[in-house]
Every structure is written in structure tokens, then in C-alpha cells.
Design a protein around this motif. Sequence first.
Motif, mmCIF file in Angstrom:
data_model
loop_
_atom_site.group_PDB
_atom_site.id
_atom_site.type_symbol
_atom_site.label_atom_id
_atom_site.label_comp_id
_atom_site.label_asym_id
_atom_site.label_seq_id
_atom_site.Cartn_x
_atom_site.Cartn_y
_atom_site.Cartn_z
ATOM 1 N N UNK A 16 -23.160 9.003 30.387
ATOM 2 C CA UNK A 16 -22.164 8.492 29.797
ATOM 3 C C UNK A 16 -21.012 9.353 30.565
ATOM 4 N N UNK A 17 -20.145 8.203 31.178
ATOM 5 C CA UNK A 17 -18.777 8.766 31.789
ATOM 6 C C UNK A 17 -17.817 9.374 31.137
ATOM 7 N N UNK A 64 -20.635 0.177 29.008
ATOM 8 C CA UNK A 64 -19.318 -0.383 29.409
ATOM 9 C C UNK A 64 -18.623 0.567 30.455
ATOM 10 N N UNK A 65 -17.445 0.027 30.846
ATOM 11 C CA UNK A 65 -16.649 0.882 31.920
ATOM 12 C C UNK A 65 -17.399 1.378 32.787
ATOM 13 N N UNK A 66 -17.246 2.617 33.170
ATOM 14 C CA UNK A 66 -17.457 3.343 34.169
ATOM 15 C C UNK A 66 -19.049 3.889 33.814
ATOM 16 N N UNK A 67 -19.241 3.804 32.689
ATOM 17 C CA UNK A 67 -20.951 4.263 32.221
ATOM 18 C C UNK A 67 -21.807 3.437 32.680
ATOM 19 N N UNK A 68 -21.468 2.003 32.753
ATOM 20 C CA UNK A 68 -22.645 1.060 32.821
ATOM 21 C C UNK A 68 -23.368 0.957 34.150
ATOM 22 N N UNK A 69 -22.613 1.582 35.277
ATOM 23 C CA UNK A 69 -23.361 1.539 36.636
ATOM 24 C C UNK A 69 -24.523 2.592 36.693
ATOM 25 N N UNK A 70 -24.421 3.541 35.571
ATOM 26 C CA UNK A 70 -25.470 4.772 35.406
ATOM 27 C C UNK A 70 -26.603 4.464 34.492
ATOM 28 N N UNK A 180 -14.348 -11.055 31.963
ATOM 29 C CA UNK A 180 -14.866 -10.575 33.349
ATOM 30 C C UNK A 180 -16.015 -9.717 33.102
ATOM 31 N N UNK A 181 -16.430 -9.458 31.700
ATOM 32 C CA UNK A 181 -17.518 -8.518 31.391
ATOM 33 C C UNK A 181 -18.829 -9.066 32.036
ATOM 34 N N UNK A 182 -19.680 -7.981 32.130
ATOM 35 C CA UNK A 182 -20.994 -8.309 32.724
ATOM 36 C C UNK A 182 -21.812 -9.146 31.602
ATOM 37 N N UNK A 183 -22.716 -9.817 31.964
ATOM 38 C CA UNK A 183 -23.479 -10.452 30.963
ATOM 39 C C UNK A 183 -24.369 -9.334 29.997
ATOM 40 N N UNK A 187 -24.233 -9.887 25.966
ATOM 41 C CA UNK A 187 -25.191 -9.691 24.852
ATOM 42 C C UNK A 187 -25.371 -8.458 23.752
ATOM 43 N N UNK A 188 -24.534 -7.292 24.368
ATOM 44 C CA UNK A 188 -24.435 -6.230 23.339
ATOM 45 C C UNK A 188 -23.395 -6.652 22.373
#
Length: 294
Positions: A16-17, A64-70, A180-183, A187-188
Amino acid sequence: MRPEIAVLDIQGQFRVYTEFYRADAAEKTIILVNGSMATTASFAQTARNLYPKFNVVLYDQPYAGKSKAHNLHSQPLTKELEGQILLELIDHFAAEHILSFSWGGAAALIALAQRPRRIEKAVISSFSPVVNVHMRDYLERGVRHLGAFDRYELGHLVNDTIGKHLPSLFKRFNYKHVSTLDIHEYVQMHFHISQVLCIDQLCYLNAAQNIDVPVLFLNGEWDEYTAAEDAKLFGKHVANCQFSTLKSTGHFLDMEHKAACSDSQKALLSFLKPEPATKRSRYNEVQHHHAFAL
């Protein structure tokens, strides 16, 4: 305002960012809980209203946000898991207060129902236990657009309903973000809204009965979707609660105009103001004597 940034491991399941705005003179720490499809950026104005009177913690949900890449996004998160993440963050940052916005109120209520011993007060903003006709229409249209991954209709829907009182600049930012959210984020949100539409509305009220700290329910006068009158149903279930309605303001409260921003700040600070020094001293002695563990 420059935050201390960290990506925290939560029980080996999520990363979690977080942003921690430390104020040297602040005696209390408040953690802010995002609404659906929102990120730490959504709380920029609220954080300015609270800092430096409080240390302020912002965070992005794992999806979401800067957490999703992790994180891996193999399945949607339940509100129960979001509540557990909040409890872990409360412990990590030693937060005394919670402030939630919109559907972040669901995770906040779930966490508060566990009676975390650090928490002294909570603010639940733009939330109600009722899916009224306006909210149901918004959610049913939203779940259709999410199911079809129709980014543009979803962006327009948010601005035409809960965001209709926002300034035009904020509407443009809102539209760009939502479309522009990710798929996996769509889904979430589809999962979350589907749950809300099917859930027993009494679940939030039942959870509220376990809350043992003072709670302020803060709603906008013009908000048809999480209406102030609907929020007052919590009054029969939360033992120690207050209600505040911001005049001439919709769902997004302090983001909508300067007067709403000022009124929101006044309502928050009036409720969250520090305890008298003598009482705070006695509290600290009790905390020193009884170690806390989550």
C-alpha cells in the motif's frame, strides 16, 4: 507540505502506497480513507484543511493510484479486506482519528466496529446507510457502463450525478481520471457496486452499533445520493454521534467552492479539536500502562 512516502507491506498480501504529512507541532494523527475510484490526490484540499493542526496520512487502496503497480490484481477486494487494511494502517501510523469520504465510509465503519483502541474520533463524510432512488439509479447505470468497459459514458455519468456541483475544472480532471482507469479497476468497481446493490442495507447499521467512539456524519445539503436525512439513521445505532450538513454543497463537499471548503474545515476542526491538557495527560498515562497490540 512534503510527505514522507512509503509502500507498506500488509500481512504479506498487499503493498500500500502511503503519504505521511508530519507536522512537528501536531499532537494527533488522522488517516483519510478514499471513496471509490479515488486516489490520494482526491484528498489534496482536505489535507490542506487539516495540516498542520494534525499529522495527516493518505493512502491508495491496493488496486488504485500508486499502489496498483505493487500488487497483483487476481481478484477484487471486499470491503472487509479494505477495513482490515485500514486497521493495519491505523496501527502503523498510530492514528487517533479517521476521516472517510463517500464509499470509503463502508471500510471505515467496518474498521471502527472492531473498536481499534488507538482511535478516539471518526468523521464519516458523504455517506449514508440507504441506497435511495437517486443512488440506485446512479449505481445501476454505473454497473452497466462498468460491465461494458464503457469508459466515456462512465466519466460522463460521474460528472452528471454525484459530481454535478463540481467546478468545471474539477469535472475535467474527474472525467480524465475515471475514463482512463485500468481494466482491473473497472472490475473492482463493478464488483463493489454489485455488492452494494444486493447487500442488506441494515449491515452498515448493524456494524455501527459496535462503534464506541464519537462519530461525526458530514453531508452536503444538495447531495441527493448520500442525503443528510438518510445519514441521520445512524443516530439510532451509534451511541455517540453528531451530524453536520454543509449548506449549498453537494457530494464532494470541500472541493465544490470556497465557502464549502471553509465550512468543511470549521466542521472538522470543531469536532476533532484536541482534548484539554489535563485530560490528555491522564489518557497518556493509561496508554503507557497498557501496551497496545493489533
